[in-house]
Design an enzyme around this catalytic site. Structure first.
Site, PDB file in Angstrom:
ATOM      1  N   TRP A  54      10.409 -12.434 -10.300  1.00 14.15           N
ATOM      2  CA  TRP A  54       9.660 -11.234 -10.672  1.00 14.15           C
ATOM      3  C   TRP A  54       9.973 -10.768 -12.077  1.00 14.15           C
ATOM      4  CZ3 TRP A  54       5.273 -10.627  -8.701  1.00 14.15           C
ATOM      5  CH2 TRP A  54       5.033 -10.975  -7.372  1.00 14.15           C
ATOM      6  N   ASP A 103      12.002  -2.390 -12.029  1.00 13.62           N
ATOM      7  CA  ASP A 103      11.048  -2.783 -10.986  1.00 13.62           C
ATOM      8  C   ASP A 103      11.816  -2.764  -9.664  1.00 13.62           C
ATOM      9  OD1 ASP A 103       9.386  -4.004  -9.173  1.00 13.62           O
ATOM     10  OD2 ASP A 103       9.016  -5.809 -10.380  1.00 13.62           O
ATOM     11  N   LYS A 162       6.142  -3.300   0.186  1.00 13.41           N
ATOM     12  CA  LYS A 162       7.384  -3.902   0.670  1.00 13.41           C
ATOM     13  C   LYS A 162       8.136  -2.874   1.528  1.00 13.41           C
ATOM     14  CE  LYS A 162       6.148  -7.223  -2.100  1.00 13.41           C
ATOM     15  NZ  LYS A 162       6.568  -7.417  -3.466  1.00 13.41           N
TER      16      LYS A 162
HETATM   17  C1  LIG Z   1       5.849  -7.897  -4.700  1.00 15.07           C
HETATM   18  C2  LIG Z   1       6.492  -7.607  -5.998  1.00 15.07           C
HETATM   19  C3  LIG Z   1       5.746  -7.395  -7.176  1.00 15.07           C
HETATM   20  C4  LIG Z   1       4.244  -7.564  -7.242  1.00 15.07           C
HETATM   21  O1  LIG Z   1       3.529  -6.692  -6.531  1.00 15.07           O
HETATM   22  P1  LIG Z   1       1.918  -6.754  -6.535  1.00 15.07           P
HETATM   23  O2  LIG Z   1       1.579  -5.581  -5.712  1.00 15.07           O
HETATM   24  O3  LIG Z   1       1.503  -8.051  -5.948  1.00 15.07           O
HETATM   25  O4  LIG Z   1       1.466  -6.613  -7.933  1.00 15.07           O
HETATM   26  C5  LIG Z   1       6.423  -7.091  -8.331  1.00 15.07           C
HETATM   27  N1  LIG Z   1       7.757  -6.993  -8.361  1.00 15.07           N
HETATM   28  C6  LIG Z   1       8.516  -7.201  -7.254  1.00 15.07           C
HETATM   29  C7  LIG Z   1       9.988  -7.069  -7.347  1.00 15.07           C
HETATM   30  C8  LIG Z   1       7.903  -7.510  -6.042  1.00 15.07           C
HETATM   31  O5  LIG Z   1       8.645  -7.710  -4.945  1.00 15.07           O
END
Ligand SMILES: *Cc1c(COP(=O)(O)O)cnc(C)c1O
Length: 367
Positions: free
Chosen positions: A105, A179, A203
């Protein structure tokens, strides 16, 4: 209804109580005669849902008053562009942004940011196949970075920061941008140490479609002229996340999850449960020669546990047997292979216990 445990990395398991309440309120929210999906985002019913969600989130994370909470669209991947478009304008162009490359990521964030700034990868664990987080004292941060980006939980690789890195001394106060898509609300966090925290909801918060951003106020108002208005934090903040139509139903479900978290005792209580769940699984994986997890112990993720069968020819049989027991979505990400168990807030201890019981039984049968 069949009892299953869903180990998906995302969209992921939600608390049963929340789904049940949403079902009960589906056709008629609180006597309004309407479903939340049918409400104007500017009507008093939805505004009350929105305000409660923001208030509960602020309570849960103890968000300081000088931070704005925004509910956006675009997901974590969208933020990879939205963040630089909003932050690099504080510096002369082209601005430098520091990244810590700890897995898939943060790698995606680096790739996207290159469209908007000069990227400095200040540290990377790519050579170690992302099995550990580069120690803070090895980071080569820039003197005048617009910000420093970290992914505090790498969902695919299974590494998690167990501390908040201090970047001020080396960079002259560059804001830390995190993030937190896959572990926000799983453990207490000192928001005041971050400039920006963002995360897609699917998530550990709620359904796909809403993205949370928590932003220190002085970082708002510097968007590049190319930044779409719907993603200009200043416009979005001034309009209380309603510059454009927000993902109303996703915000409503996220709000129910926030209430559920409060009922569970808040984030500190969730952290204790998450520690116990992760320990149960990692301790078992470490105790056998049949399975393994390759991540350094001090950076293992409590949320996403990738693991391998040492005999990979058994993978399909393992997954089929798991499914028979109602243990779902355990297949690892295609870039890593093997298995992955995501054990977010809404995964009960019993679910992890059921997985460990299955790991033992499968090993006995096949080992
Ligand atoms: C799932 C995830 C993303 C991406 O999310 P989207 O909704 O598909 O854009 C970005 N960063 C992390 C750490 C993730 O787990």
């Amino acid at each position: 209804m069949t009892q299953v445990y869903n180990f998906s990395a995302g969209p992921a398991v939600l608390p049963k109580e929340v789904l049940k309440q949403a079902a009960d309120e589906m056709l008629d929210w609180h006597g309004s005669g309407m479903s939340v999906m049918e409400m104007s985002h500017r009507g008093k019913e939805f505004i009350s849902i929105y305000e409660a969600a923001e208030r509960d989130l602020r309570d849960l994370l103890d968000v300081p008053a000088n931070y704005k909470v925004l509910f956006l669209q675009g997901g974590g991947i969208g933020e990879n562009a939205i963040v630089p478009m909003n932050l690099v304008g504080r510096k002369t162009q082209p601005a430098v942004v520091d990244f810590i490359h700890t897995g898939s990521w943060s790698g995606k964030s680096i790739k996207e940011a290159k469209k908007y700034c000069t990227v400095n990868v200040a540290a990377s664990s790519e050579k170690q196949k992302f099995s550990a987080i580069p120690p803070r004292d090895t980071w080569k941060l820039s003197k005048d970075a617009a910000y420093v980006h970290v992914c505090t939980n790498e969902t695919i690789d299974g590494v998690e920061f167990q501390y908040t890195p201090d970047v001020n001394a080396d960079t002259g106060n560059a804001p830390l941008v995190a993030d937190m898509s896959s572990h926000i609300l799983s453990r207490p966090v000192d928001v005041s140490k971050y400039g920006v925290i963002f995360g897609g909801a699917q998530k550990n918060i709620g359904p796909a479609g809403v993205t949370l951003a928590i932003i220190r106020e002085d970082l708002i108002g510097h968007a590049l002229s190319i930044c779409p208005s719907a993603f200009d934090w200043k416009l979005v903040a001034e309009n209380h996340s309603m510059y454009n139509t927000p993902p109303t139903y996703a915000i409503y479900i996220a709000g129910l999850v926030f209430q559920w978290l409060k009922k569970q005792g808040g984030i500190a209580a969730m952290e204790q449960r998450n520690i116990a769940k992760a320990a149960l699984l990692y301790d078992y994986l470490d105790s056998t020669g049949f399975y393994r997890n390759d991540i350094a112990k001090d950076c293992r993720s409590r949320m996403n546990v990738p693991f391998f069968l040492n005999d990979e020819s058994l993978n399909d049989a393992f997954l089929a047997g798991a499914k028979e027991r109602g243990l779902l979505q355990l297949k690892g990400h295609k870039s890593v292979g093997g298995m992955r168990a995501s054990i977010y807030n809404a995964m009960p201890f019993e679910g992890v216990q059921a997985l460990v019981d299955y790991l033992k039984d499968f090993e006995k049968k096949s080992g």
